[in-house]
Design an enzyme around this catalytic site. Structure first.
Site, mmCIF file in Angstrom:
data_model
loop_
_atom_site.group_PDB
_atom_site.id
_atom_site.type_symbol
_atom_site.label_atom_id
_atom_site.label_comp_id
_atom_site.label_asym_id
_atom_site.label_seq_id
_atom_site.Cartn_x
_atom_site.Cartn_y
_atom_site.Cartn_z
ATOM 1 N N ASP A 63 28.707 107.714 123.797
ATOM 2 C CA ASP A 63 28.217 107.754 122.417
ATOM 3 C C ASP A 63 29.341 108.177 121.474
ATOM 4 O O ASP A 63 29.546 107.578 120.410
ATOM 5 C CB ASP A 63 27.041 108.726 122.325
ATOM 6 C CG ASP A 63 26.575 108.931 120.895
ATOM 7 O OD1 ASP A 63 26.013 107.995 120.315
ATOM 8 O OD2 ASP A 63 26.779 110.033 120.360
ATOM 9 N N GLU A 86 26.295 102.813 126.373
ATOM 10 C CA GLU A 86 27.124 103.978 126.065
ATOM 11 C C GLU A 86 27.673 104.604 127.343
ATOM 12 O O GLU A 86 28.843 105.014 127.390
ATOM 13 C CB GLU A 86 26.306 105.000 125.280
ATOM 14 C CG GLU A 86 25.971 104.548 123.866
ATOM 15 C CD GLU A 86 25.085 105.522 123.120
ATOM 16 O OE1 GLU A 86 25.095 105.495 121.873
ATOM 17 O OE2 GLU A 86 24.361 106.305 123.781
#
Length: 230
Positions: free
Chosen positions: A47, A119
């Site tokens: 992320d 991610e």
């Protein structure tokens, strides 16, 4: 080569990266429903790196863009729906390792699971290689979306516009509440209510995700505000 190895090789071709440590890729594809050893820590790392890469790219691509413009463009690119779209293009879903419950309930198609997995894979690539290699992979996945961006198209979404209007007039922020979800896992419809206290207004919105339903409700709220309130 076994079927499992062929499948892994196909995924790595799609990703544009071959892992030296195949265990990292397996971990990145393992959802928490499959056990305690899962991709949540890699998701946390991924992320951050996706946000950094996209932010840096926008900074250089749009030298005259304001902070607000860049923030809106970045938000559009790194939001869950977009990440899930990229994951679907890479056919990440068919490679996910899920618990029995998630497999039966359509977890391979679930937007949140796909976004998190993308991610996690990004975090795994970073650990397996370096920042530059990881940047190259991420930009390759997003190249089509980055190429179609324009500064003039960096319009605010409805929720942002509504929030900024209320803040600018010293009024309380809107509240959103999920009313319900209908339909099968692959065709769900979310219903959300948006409540404003000043001016007093309550509207509903629906969409294929909670975020889209909230955006629809915010858009309706903006449309119903009296001209003198705007």
């Amino acid at each position: 080569m076994t079927d499992c190895e062929l499948k892994a090789a196909r995924l790595q071709r799609a990703l544009g990266y071959e892992f030296a440590d195949k265990a990292l890729l397996e971990l990145a594809l393992t959802h928490r429903s499959a056990g305690n050893r899962n991709n949540e820590r890699l998701e946390f790392l991924g992320d951050s790196i996706v946000n950094h890469i996209i932010a840096e790219t926008l900074y250089h691509k749009f030298p005259s863009a304001s902070e607000g413009d860049m923030s809106r463009m970045r938000a559009a690119l790194v939001k869950g729906d977009t990440l899930a779209e990229v994951a679907r293009e890479l056919e990440l879903g068919e490679h996910l390792i899920l618990g029995a419950g998630e497999r039966k309930s359509g977890g391979r198609r679930r937007t949140s699971i796909l976004a998190d997995a993308l991610e996690a894979v990004t975090g795994a690539i970073l650990l397996d290689s370096n920042v530059e290699t990881c940047r190259g992979c991420v930009l390759n996945w997003f190249v089509g979306r980055l190429d179609t961006l324009s500064l003039g198209g960096a319009d605010k979404d409805a929720k942002t516009s509504l929030q900024e209007f209320l803040q600018g007039h010293g009024k309380p922020l809107p509240e959103y509440e999920l009313l319900g979800v209908q339909g099968d896992d692959h065709s769900q419809q979310f219903r959300v209510v948006c409540r404003l206290t000043k001016p007093a207004l309550t509207v509903e919105g629906s969409g294929s995700s909670r975020r889209k339903a909230e955006q629809a409700a915010a858009r309706t709220a903006l449309e119903r505000l009296n001209p003198d309130e705007k």
